[in-house]
Design a protein around this motif. Sequence first.
Motif, PDB file in Angstrom:
ATOM      1  N   THR A  94       0.813  -1.158   0.108  1.00 39.45           N
ATOM      2  CA  THR A  94      -0.165  -0.089  -0.006  1.00 39.45           C
ATOM      3  C   THR A  94       1.058   1.287   0.097  1.00 39.45           C
ATOM      4  N   ALA A  95       2.290   1.214  -0.078  1.00 38.81           N
ATOM      5  CA  ALA A  95       3.150   2.289  -0.104  1.00 38.81           C
ATOM      6  C   ALA A  95       2.748   3.247  -1.179  1.00 38.81           C
ATOM      7  N   ILE A  96       2.607   4.462  -1.106  1.00 37.28           N
ATOM      8  CA  ILE A  96       2.207   5.420  -2.252  1.00 37.28           C
ATOM      9  C   ILE A  96       3.516   5.722  -3.028  1.00 37.28           C
ATOM     10  N   THR A  97       3.464   5.887  -4.147  1.00 37.44           N
ATOM     11  CA  THR A  97       4.551   6.326  -5.037  1.00 37.44           C
ATOM     12  C   THR A  97       4.832   7.825  -5.031  1.00 37.44           C
ATOM     13  N   SER A  98       6.096   8.206  -5.358  1.00 35.35           N
ATOM     14  CA  SER A  98       6.117   9.592  -5.412  1.00 35.35           C
ATOM     15  C   SER A  98       5.173  10.496  -6.449  1.00 35.35           C
ATOM     16  N   ARG A  99       4.794   9.952  -7.587  1.00 40.89           N
ATOM     17  CA  ARG A  99       3.573  10.817  -8.254  1.00 40.89           C
ATOM     18  C   ARG A  99       2.470  10.782  -7.493  1.00 40.89           C
ATOM     19  N   GLN A 100       1.953   9.820  -6.864  1.00 38.08           N
ATOM     20  CA  GLN A 100       0.835   9.594  -6.060  1.00 38.08           C
ATOM     21  C   GLN A 100       0.945  10.907  -4.861  1.00 38.08           C
ATOM     22  N   ARG A 101       2.169  10.673  -4.249  1.00 41.77           N
ATOM     23  CA  ARG A 101       2.435  11.606  -3.498  1.00 41.77           C
ATOM     24  C   ARG A 101       2.204  13.234  -3.590  1.00 41.77           C
ATOM     25  N   THR A 102       2.954  13.319  -4.778  1.00 41.24           N
ATOM     26  CA  THR A 102       2.560  14.744  -5.549  1.00 41.24           C
ATOM     27  C   THR A 102       1.339  15.355  -5.861  1.00 41.24           C
ATOM     28  N   SER A 103       0.578  14.464  -6.465  1.00 40.44           N
ATOM     29  CA  SER A 103      -0.877  14.544  -6.639  1.00 40.44           C
ATOM     30  C   SER A 103      -1.512  14.744  -5.177  1.00 40.44           C
ATOM     31  N   ALA A 145       6.431  16.992   3.961  1.00 42.95           N
ATOM     32  CA  ALA A 145       7.860  17.458   4.476  1.00 42.95           C
ATOM     33  C   ALA A 145       9.020  16.609   5.116  1.00 42.95           C
ATOM     34  N   THR A 146       8.426  16.148   6.193  1.00 45.64           N
ATOM     35  CA  THR A 146       9.383  15.230   6.817  1.00 45.64           C
ATOM     36  C   THR A 146       9.405  13.736   6.549  1.00 45.64           C
ATOM     37  N   GLY A 147       8.690  13.383   5.244  1.00 45.64           N
ATOM     38  CA  GLY A 147       8.880  12.237   4.969  1.00 45.64           C
ATOM     39  C   GLY A 147       7.951  10.803   5.545  1.00 45.64           C
ATOM     40  N   THR A 148       6.997  11.565   6.417  1.00 46.01           N
ATOM     41  CA  THR A 148       6.413  10.647   7.184  1.00 46.01           C
ATOM     42  C   THR A 148       4.839  10.334   6.836  1.00 46.01           C
ATOM     43  N   TYR A 149       4.613  11.035   5.583  1.00 48.91           N
ATOM     44  CA  TYR A 149       3.298  11.099   5.145  1.00 48.91           C
ATOM     45  C   TYR A 149       2.853   9.576   4.590  1.00 48.91           C
ATOM     46  N   GLY A 150       1.612   9.261   4.826  1.00 56.65           N
ATOM     47  CA  GLY A 150       1.133   7.720   4.361  1.00 56.65           C
ATOM     48  C   GLY A 150       1.528   6.924   5.565  1.00 56.65           C
ATOM     49  N   ARG A 151       2.127   7.171   6.606  1.00 55.96           N
ATOM     50  CA  ARG A 151       2.353   6.221   7.591  1.00 55.96           C
ATOM     51  C   ARG A 151       1.626   6.777   8.715  1.00 55.96           C
ATOM     52  N   CYS A 152       0.975   5.545   9.390  1.00 56.92           N
ATOM     53  CA  CYS A 152       0.201   5.931  10.566  1.00 56.92           C
ATOM     54  C   CYS A 152       0.627   6.371  11.828  1.00 56.92           C
ATOM     55  N   ALA A 153       0.208   7.423  12.223  1.00 53.16           N
ATOM     56  CA  ALA A 153       0.839   7.959  13.424  1.00 53.16           C
ATOM     57  C   ALA A 153       0.776   7.244  14.780  1.00 53.16           C
ATOM     58  N   SER A 154      -0.131   6.228  14.629  1.00 54.46           N
ATOM     59  CA  SER A 154      -0.499   5.205  16.012  1.00 54.46           C
ATOM     60  C   SER A 154       0.453   4.102  15.841  1.00 54.46           C
ATOM     61  N   CYS A 155       0.203   3.140  14.697  1.00 56.38           N
ATOM     62  CA  CYS A 155       0.861   1.967  14.592  1.00 56.38           C
ATOM     63  C   CYS A 155       2.075   1.722  13.886  1.00 56.38           C
ATOM     64  N   GLY A 156       2.170   2.780  12.862  1.00 53.17           N
ATOM     65  CA  GLY A 156       3.374   3.025  12.091  1.00 53.17           C
ATOM     66  C   GLY A 156       3.112   2.528  10.581  1.00 53.17           C
ATOM     67  N   GLY A 157       1.897   1.791  10.540  1.00 51.64           N
ATOM     68  CA  GLY A 157       1.839   0.984   9.365  1.00 51.64           C
ATOM     69  C   GLY A 157       1.696   1.816   7.972  1.00 51.64           C
ATOM     70  N   ASP A 158       1.330   1.285   6.888  1.00 46.11           N
ATOM     71  CA  ASP A 158       0.850   2.261   5.763  1.00 46.11           C
ATOM     72  C   ASP A 158      -0.379   2.595   5.839  1.00 46.11           C
ATOM     73  N   ILE A 159      -0.841   3.822   5.553  1.00 49.86           N
ATOM     74  CA  ILE A 159      -2.254   4.140   5.418  1.00 49.86           C
ATOM     75  C   ILE A 159      -2.478   3.768   3.876  1.00 49.86           C
ATOM     76  N   ALA A 160      -3.727   3.051   3.554  1.00 50.02           N
ATOM     77  CA  ALA A 160      -3.971   2.495   2.275  1.00 50.02           C
ATOM     78  C   ALA A 160      -4.050   3.620   1.336  1.00 50.02           C
ATOM     79  N   LEU A 161      -3.814   3.713   0.266  1.00 52.25           N
ATOM     80  CA  LEU A 161      -3.862   4.651  -0.675  1.00 52.25           C
ATOM     81  C   LEU A 161      -5.222   5.292  -0.908  1.00 52.25           C
ATOM     82  N   GLY A 162      -6.343   4.386  -0.857  1.00 49.79           N
ATOM     83  CA  GLY A 162      -7.680   4.622  -1.126  1.00 49.79           C
ATOM     84  C   GLY A 162      -8.191   5.405  -0.085  1.00 49.79           C
TER      85      GLY A 162
END
Length: 130
Positions: free
Chosen positions: A10-19, A94-111
């Motif tokens: 579920t990791a997001i790509t650079s392009r998805q992050r930019t969007s 900006a810090t590179g933690t976007y897309g990671r859950c602040a609670s469990c550290g897992g990926d946040i689903a792209l959807g």
Amino acid sequence: MTGIAEHHPTAITSRQRTSLRNHLAGDREQTRLLVERLAEEMGAFLTSRRDSPTDDEHDPEGPTLAFERSQSQAMLDQSRQHLAEIDAALSRIATGTYGRCASCGGDIALGRLQARPHAGLCITCAGRVR
């Protein structure tokens, strides 16, 4: 290990992050303008009521005005909260933690991120907060 895409499906790509960042930036500007407008309206409302000799209790329109003021204040509060959530998401980008859950550290689903780009929790952890 054969690669991040397989390890973190579920990791997001650079392009998805930019969007998503562009979406957040646009949403931030719209929300900022809404906060400004609502704050101005609340200020004008309070100023007009301050200059009025009537009070809400004895004014025939008092309950309606009090309700409208309450609704406007709630909208302003919600808009300010949303702006803070957007700013936090932009900070995570900006810090590179976007897309990671602040609670469990897992990926946040792209959807989830597409539906709520400011989300800081995965769906499982968000469900626990409620």
